[in-house]
Design a protein around this motif. Structure first.
Motif, mmCIF file in Angstrom:
data_model
loop_
_atom_site.group_PDB
_atom_site.id
_atom_site.type_symbol
_atom_site.label_atom_id
_atom_site.label_comp_id
_atom_site.label_asym_id
_atom_site.label_seq_id
_atom_site.Cartn_x
_atom_site.Cartn_y
_atom_site.Cartn_z
ATOM 1 N N GLY A 316 0.802 -1.215 0.000
ATOM 2 C CA GLY A 316 0.000 0.000 0.000
ATOM 3 C C GLY A 316 0.835 1.265 0.000
ATOM 4 N N ARG A 317 2.021 1.187 0.528
ATOM 5 C CA ARG A 317 2.870 2.374 0.641
ATOM 6 C C ARG A 317 3.799 2.536 -0.553
ATOM 7 N N TRP A 318 4.380 1.438 -1.034
ATOM 8 C CA TRP A 318 5.409 1.528 -2.073
ATOM 9 C C TRP A 318 4.947 1.034 -3.442
ATOM 10 N N GLY A 319 3.876 0.249 -3.483
ATOM 11 C CA GLY A 319 3.418 -0.299 -4.751
ATOM 12 C C GLY A 319 3.874 -1.738 -4.938
ATOM 13 N N LEU A 320 3.087 -2.497 -5.721
ATOM 14 C CA LEU A 320 3.350 -3.921 -5.902
ATOM 15 C C LEU A 320 4.695 -4.200 -6.566
ATOM 16 N N GLY A 321 4.988 -3.467 -7.649
ATOM 17 C CA GLY A 321 6.215 -3.730 -8.386
ATOM 18 C C GLY A 321 7.458 -3.543 -7.542
ATOM 19 N N ARG A 322 7.483 -2.485 -6.763
ATOM 20 C CA ARG A 322 8.667 -2.210 -5.954
ATOM 21 C C ARG A 322 8.837 -3.233 -4.839
ATOM 22 N N VAL A 323 7.734 -3.608 -4.187
ATOM 23 C CA VAL A 323 7.834 -4.579 -3.093
ATOM 24 C C VAL A 323 8.246 -5.948 -3.630
ATOM 25 N N ALA A 324 7.644 -6.370 -4.748
ATOM 26 C CA ALA A 324 8.011 -7.663 -5.331
ATOM 27 C C ALA A 324 9.480 -7.674 -5.749
#
Length: 454
Positions: A316-324
């Motif tokens: 929710g804070r950084w976005g799916l692409g960045r966390v993955a």
């Protein structure tokens, strides 16, 4: 509203119990194999198929399982397949012949292939897209990872008593889920109009192609691999002409869905392949017994549990692409830390940090990839989306194990062979990080529209 929320939570617990069983069954066999071979006088080939029979059937029938969930009802497919899973487990524990035992493993693999996409699509249609679904998918992914780790530990403990307990363990859990599920799982909306035909040609070519592909990788059988490629090519031709295809090829126009599945395949090549090599390293090089190996991996499982609980907030804070991508980079670091291990790697200073770092990366990346993979399709295609992501993971697992096993052979039987395999696994993880960072976008940005009449 509180009652509805409570029912959803109960449904999530049951669905997570099912994926826990599927994942646990992947690792339960490993430690028990020598005892089974000794008691039943099995050949090496028969023994191998106790593991690969499950994996081949699981990987081969996943896409068909996702489509069946959409066509025939997710709850119905979930309950029937889980009941078959329990029956095959019970039969396996009672048998004393090699190939009938292998048949029960194949049947369990088929049942798991139907259960997994039905369970995942039930979650995505029960929880609306957003933080609630992200948290539910994070818990679901956590259950799968925990099941694999628990299987390693339970296998060592149960085999000390009797290898038959390895087969019996899933039975009471599966039966409890089957008994409780009708009370909490949603029935789904009533079907109006035509649901479309069943794509028999697509089912045969896709399932046969994937089955032969996994078999070719497992057995290093190149003629089977060539036939697999021909079948998969025929599948693409069939799907272009079918009015109601098994996999509508236009779904791959979703950049996020395509990137998530590609990254998931690389993720499985890295982490499942690495775990296969790491377990062999602990037993063959460091001399760990089965129980010590399972217990040694526990910190990795705990790291996955803790991190997966945080993954939804970070998305929710950084976005799916960045966390993955971050998760797969951290996972790569954990894998490459094993390069420090030699013929006498110290557990506390060498192995434990690598296991924990790898677990943190797992806990960040796997939930993120699952969320991304199902976020690009509407509710009427959630079974398809679930089957695709689960199939990507299973096929990636087969590819990773096969390639890393071959790499170890090239590198020799000593520590150098394992180091070379760790390098290859780390490279797969870095590839997945690049795919996730470049391709995964906010869910819904390139969503495919729902089909009318379904």
């Amino acid at each position: 509203m509180a009652g509805i929320d409570g029912r959803r939570q109960a449904a999530l617990v049951l669905l997570c119990a099912a994926v826990f069983l599927d994942s646990m069954d992947l690792s339960l066999m490993g430690v028990a194999l020598p005892a089974i071979q000794r008691d039943l006088s099995l050949s090496a080939g028969t023994l191998q198929w106790l593991v690969s029979g499950y994996a081949v059937a699981y990987g081969g029938f996943l896409l068909l399982g996702g489509r069946m969930a959409d066509l025939f009802g997710r709850r119905r497919v979930f309950l029937l397949s889980l009941g078959v899973f329990a029956a095959a487990s019970l039969a396996g524990g009672l048998l004393s012949e090699g190939w009938p035992l292998v048949v029960t493993r194949v049947v369990k693999g088929v049942a798991a292939a139907l259960t997994a996409p039905a369970a995942l699509s039930l979650i995505t249609t029960t929880f609306s897209e957003g933080p609630g679904r992200n948290r539910a998918l994070g818990i679901y992914s956590l259950a799968g990872a925990t099941g694999y780790s628990a299987g390693l530990v339970a296998s060592g403990l149960l085999t000390e008593v009797s290898w038959r307990l390895v087969f019996f363990l899933p039975v009471p859990i599966a039966l409890l889920v089957v008994a409780a599920a009708p009370m909490v799982l949603p029935k789904g909306p009533p079907r109006t109009g035509s649901t479309g035909g069943f794509d028999a040609a697509g089912a045969v070519t896709a399932t046969g192609g994937v089955l032969l592909l996994v078999y070719a990788l497992t057995e290093t059988n190149w003629p089977a691999g060539l036939v697999a490629l021909l079948l998969l090519g025929a599948f693409v031709v069939v799907e272009r002409r079918q009015p109601d295809p098994l996999i509508p090829l236009e779904v791959f126009r979703s950049r996020t869905l395509s990137a998530a599945n590609g990254a998931a395949l690389a993720w499985a090549c890295a982490t499942i392949g690495w775990q296969f090599v790491a377990v062999l390293y602990l037993q063959r090089i460091l001399g760990y017994d089965a129980l010590a190996t399972g217990l040694g991996i526990v910190p990795m499982g705990l790291a996955i549990v803790v991190t997966a609980n945080l993954a939804g907030r970070l998305v929710g804070r950084w976005g799916l692409g960045r966390v993955a991508a971050l998760g797969m980079l951290v996972q790569a670091c954990g894998i490459l830390l094993f390069l420090r291990a030699g013929a006498s790697g110290d557990y506390l200073t060498v192995l434990l940090p690598a296991l924990v770092v790898h677990g943190v990366g797992n806990g960040l990346s796997f939930p993120s990839l699952n969320i991304a993979a199902v976020g690009g399709l509407p509710d009427d295609r959630q079974g398809l989306a679930s089957g695709l992501i689960t199939s990507s993971v299973q096929i990636g697992a087969g590819v990773g194990v096969a390639l890393l096993a071959a790499t170890m052979t090239v590198g020799g039987s000593g520590p150098d062979g394992y180091r070379l395999a760790f390098l290859v696994a780390g490279a797969f993880s870095l590839l997945g990080a690049a795919l996730a960072y470049l391709g995964i976008r906010t869910p819904g940005a390139d969503r495919q529209p729902a089909r009318s009449g379904v």
